[in-house]
Design a protein around this motif. Structure first.
Motif, PDB file in Angstrom:
ATOM      1  N   ARG A 228       0.779  -1.205  -0.002  1.00  0.00           N
ATOM      2  CA  ARG A 228       0.141  -0.015   0.174  1.00  0.00           C
ATOM      3  C   ARG A 228       0.736   1.219  -0.054  1.00  0.00           C
ATOM      4  N   ASP A 229       1.413   1.326  -1.218  1.00  0.00           N
ATOM      5  CA  ASP A 229       2.539   2.390  -1.246  1.00  0.00           C
ATOM      6  C   ASP A 229       1.848   3.955  -1.699  1.00  0.00           C
ATOM      7  N   PRO A 230       1.996   4.708  -0.936  1.00  0.00           N
ATOM      8  CA  PRO A 230       1.513   6.240  -1.153  1.00  0.00           C
ATOM      9  C   PRO A 230       2.358   6.848  -2.210  1.00  0.00           C
ATOM     10  N   MET A 231       3.505   6.476  -2.206  1.00  0.00           N
ATOM     11  CA  MET A 231       4.248   7.231  -3.326  1.00  0.00           C
ATOM     12  C   MET A 231       3.691   7.071  -4.659  1.00  0.00           C
ATOM     13  N   LEU A 232       3.093   5.865  -5.097  1.00  0.00           N
ATOM     14  CA  LEU A 232       2.643   5.821  -6.369  1.00  0.00           C
ATOM     15  C   LEU A 232       1.451   6.762  -6.416  1.00  0.00           C
ATOM     16  N   SER A 233       0.565   6.811  -5.567  1.00  0.00           N
ATOM     17  CA  SER A 233      -0.612   7.751  -5.957  1.00  0.00           C
ATOM     18  C   SER A 233      -0.271   9.066  -5.928  1.00  0.00           C
ATOM     19  N   TYR A 234       0.840   9.487  -5.248  1.00  0.00           N
ATOM     20  CA  TYR A 234       1.193  10.897  -5.081  1.00  0.00           C
ATOM     21  C   TYR A 234       1.815  11.188  -6.580  1.00  0.00           C
TER      22      TYR A 234
ATOM     23  N   LYS B 297     -10.009  14.659  -7.902  1.00  0.00           N
ATOM     24  CA  LYS B 297     -10.707  13.589  -8.392  1.00  0.00           C
ATOM     25  C   LYS B 297      -9.682  12.563  -8.892  1.00  0.00           C
ATOM     26  N   ALA B 298      -8.744  12.918  -9.656  1.00  0.00           N
ATOM     27  CA  ALA B 298      -7.656  12.072  -9.931  1.00  0.00           C
ATOM     28  C   ALA B 298      -6.897  11.237  -8.925  1.00  0.00           C
ATOM     29  N   ALA B 299      -6.573  12.053  -7.784  1.00  0.00           N
ATOM     30  CA  ALA B 299      -5.860  11.853  -6.628  1.00  0.00           C
ATOM     31  C   ALA B 299      -6.660  10.643  -5.964  1.00  0.00           C
ATOM     32  N   ARG B 300      -7.864  10.837  -5.780  1.00  0.00           N
ATOM     33  CA  ARG B 300      -8.784   9.848  -4.957  1.00  0.00           C
ATOM     34  C   ARG B 300      -8.802   8.592  -5.603  1.00  0.00           C
ATOM     35  N   GLU B 301      -8.911   8.802  -7.010  1.00  0.00           N
ATOM     36  CA  GLU B 301      -9.112   7.387  -7.811  1.00  0.00           C
ATOM     37  C   GLU B 301      -7.930   6.629  -7.737  1.00  0.00           C
ATOM     38  N   TYR B 302      -6.426   7.241  -7.930  1.00  0.00           N
ATOM     39  CA  TYR B 302      -5.227   6.779  -7.647  1.00  0.00           C
ATOM     40  C   TYR B 302      -5.239   6.008  -6.326  1.00  0.00           C
ATOM     41  N   ALA B 303      -5.524   6.606  -5.424  1.00  0.00           N
ATOM     42  CA  ALA B 303      -5.138   6.266  -3.826  1.00  0.00           C
ATOM     43  C   ALA B 303      -6.308   4.798  -3.706  1.00  0.00           C
ATOM     44  N   ALA B 304      -7.325   4.997  -4.243  1.00  0.00           N
ATOM     45  CA  ALA B 304      -8.499   3.823  -4.025  1.00  0.00           C
ATOM     46  C   ALA B 304      -7.750   2.636  -4.694  1.00  0.00           C
ATOM     47  N   ALA B 305      -7.084   2.954  -5.753  1.00  0.00           N
ATOM     48  CA  ALA B 305      -6.455   1.895  -6.671  1.00  0.00           C
ATOM     49  C   ALA B 305      -5.367   1.189  -5.922  1.00  0.00           C
ATOM     50  N   HIS B 306      -4.722   1.879  -5.190  1.00  0.00           N
ATOM     51  CA  HIS B 306      -3.537   1.424  -4.506  1.00  0.00           C
ATOM     52  C   HIS B 306      -3.688   1.217  -3.041  1.00  0.00           C
ATOM     53  N   GLY B 307      -4.958   1.080  -2.717  1.00  0.00           N
ATOM     54  CA  GLY B 307      -5.275   0.783  -1.110  1.00  0.00           C
ATOM     55  C   GLY B 307      -4.887   1.872  -0.133  1.00  0.00           C
ATOM     56  N   VAL B 308      -4.993   3.145  -0.716  1.00  0.00           N
ATOM     57  CA  VAL B 308      -4.327   4.315   0.169  1.00  0.00           C
ATOM     58  C   VAL B 308      -5.323   5.067   0.483  1.00  0.00           C
ATOM     59  N   ASP B 309      -5.166   5.758   1.809  1.00  0.00           N
ATOM     60  CA  ASP B 309      -6.166   6.798   2.011  1.00  0.00           C
ATOM     61  C   ASP B 309      -5.730   8.203   1.673  1.00  0.00           C
TER      62      ASP B 309
END
Length: 405
Positions: free
Chosen positions: A232-238, A298-310
């Motif tokens: 659950r890597d938040p760096m990917l979503s960022y 909107k994009a950030a929330r979609e990416y976060a959800a895809a990676h299991g990140v809050d």
């Protein structure tokens, strides 16, 4: 004292030998040295010097209590490793313009003030224009007292350490009521004047802009033993959000920048548990800005959800569009074109300024000096000395025209 000698005297203060940029942060040693320089310039000219309750410095020719004063100036602090011109050009030019007026034998009928606003860049506490915001009542005492730097030092502690009283800060309506016009000279943060071939420009408006903090929360783990599928890597979503910000800005004809990041636990061999990134976005109008920021979130929330990140998104600051006083702006254009019939270009800007903060309380205007590189907030920021001198003369013309009416 000439513009050149003043500029040379101020130039070494707070300069990093490593980067060549400036680290003049609020309530630090470099800031103290800049403040001492300002006071010395004021006293050398026989001006009345004072520091207000919010730490802003003032130098007066004439009695400000008479009211309807004309004030000019800017700030002396910097962004991390910033350039020499952003802020200081306006302060040095203010003293140089006063010298030029005295050399002309100008007879002024209104008080003339020069100001150095404190903590304009917000480099230390994360909020821009603290000094002018407090003065104008756009920042409450409670909000200011909660400001904290990266080392956990609060604004009150920093002010006390620098010899100022944090309990005295707050709105200063009486001071603003004495001011009839504020004109801020600033290096252009862009290339519009260079492209048009003009040395001096007049500001029309400041784009709406703000700062948003994106907190991506994942799970810390071992970088060498954790399967990619189990992370659950938040760096990917960022990272994906940074790219989304660029796309949204291009589509809207705006700008969006992730320029600051904090990572926990910040280890080379550790998957982050938290990636915190700050978005700065600006646009020519509110609708475009809303579109950009909304699209990024909107994009950030979609990416976060895809990676299991809050994900938490917090708006830390916002400034709506600022239309500078039209009558004052037109008067500047008239004064600068009266002898040569020169049409001084009028242009908007995406950068925030103390003049923008004060515009809701008093008539404000801005002059820009050509920046041939268009670079700002960088050691490469530049303005040629002959253009700076032209800016001093233009400011002197404006001050003389305003202060004798």
């Amino acid at each position: 004292m000439s513009f050149h000698s003043m500029w040379a005297e101020l130039l070494p203060v707070g300069r990093s030998s490593a980067s060549g940029g400036y680290r003049r942060y609020a309530w630090t040693g470099a800031d103290t040295d800049c403040r001492a320089w300002f006071r010395e310039q004021a006293e050398a000219r026989g001006l009345t010097y004072e520091t207000d309750r919010n730490g802003n410095q003032w130098a007066w020719l004439g009695d400000p209590a008479a009211g309807n004063a004309v004030v000019t100036g800017s700030h002396l602090d910097s962004v991390p490793d910033g350039g020499a011109f952003d802020g200081p050009l306006g302060v040095v030019s203010a003293f140089a313009a006063l010298d030029e007026l005295r050399g002309r034998g100008a007879r002024l009928t209104r008080p003339l003030g020069i100001v150095n606003f404190g903590d304009e860049e917000g480099a230390r506490f994360g909020l821009a224009c603290v000094g002018s915001r407090l003065t104008a009542g756009a920042l409450t005492v409670e909000q200011a007292h909660r400001l904290t730097d990266g080392d956990g030092v609060t604004l009150p502690r920093a002010m006390e350490a620098a010899g100022y009283d944090p309990d005295a800060i707050g709105p200063d309506p009486e001071r603003l009521d004495r001011i009839g016009a504020f004109v801020e000279l600033h290096v252009e943060q862009g290339r519009a004047l260079d492209l048009s071939g003009d040395r001096i420009g007049i500001a029309s408006a400041i784009w709406p802009h703000g700062r948003w903090r994106f907190d991506f929360r994942g799970e810390a783990n071992h970088a060498g033993t954790t399967r990619l599928a189990d992370r659950r890597d938040p760096m990917l979503s960022y990272a994906e959000t940074v790219l989304a910000a660029r796309r949204e800005a291009e589509l809207a004809g705006a700008v969006a920048t992730f320029g600051k990041i904090a990572v926990e636990p910040n280890g080379v061999n550790a998957i982050p548990s938290l990636v915190r990134g700050w978005l700065d976005s600006r646009a020519a109008d509110q609708e475009s800005l809303d579109t950009v920021v909304g699209g990024v979130e909107k994009a950030a929330r979609e990416y976060a959800a895809a990676h299991g990140v809050d994900l938490d998104v917090v708006r830390e600051s916002f400034t709506p569009v600022v239309e500078f006083d039209h009558a004052l702006r037109d008067e500047l254009a008239r004064l600068l074109g009266s002898d040569t019939e020169l049409k001084v270009p009028v242009l908007g800007t995406g950068a925030g300024h103390d003049a923008g903060i004060l515009s809701g309380r008093i008539p404000t205007a801005m002059l820009f000096v050509r920046n041939p590189t268009g670079v700002s907030h960088s050691p490469a920021e530049y303005a040629a000395e002959d253009d700076c001198v032209a800016g001093v003369s233009a400011l002197a013309d404006v001050l003389e025209g305003l202060a004798r009416t």
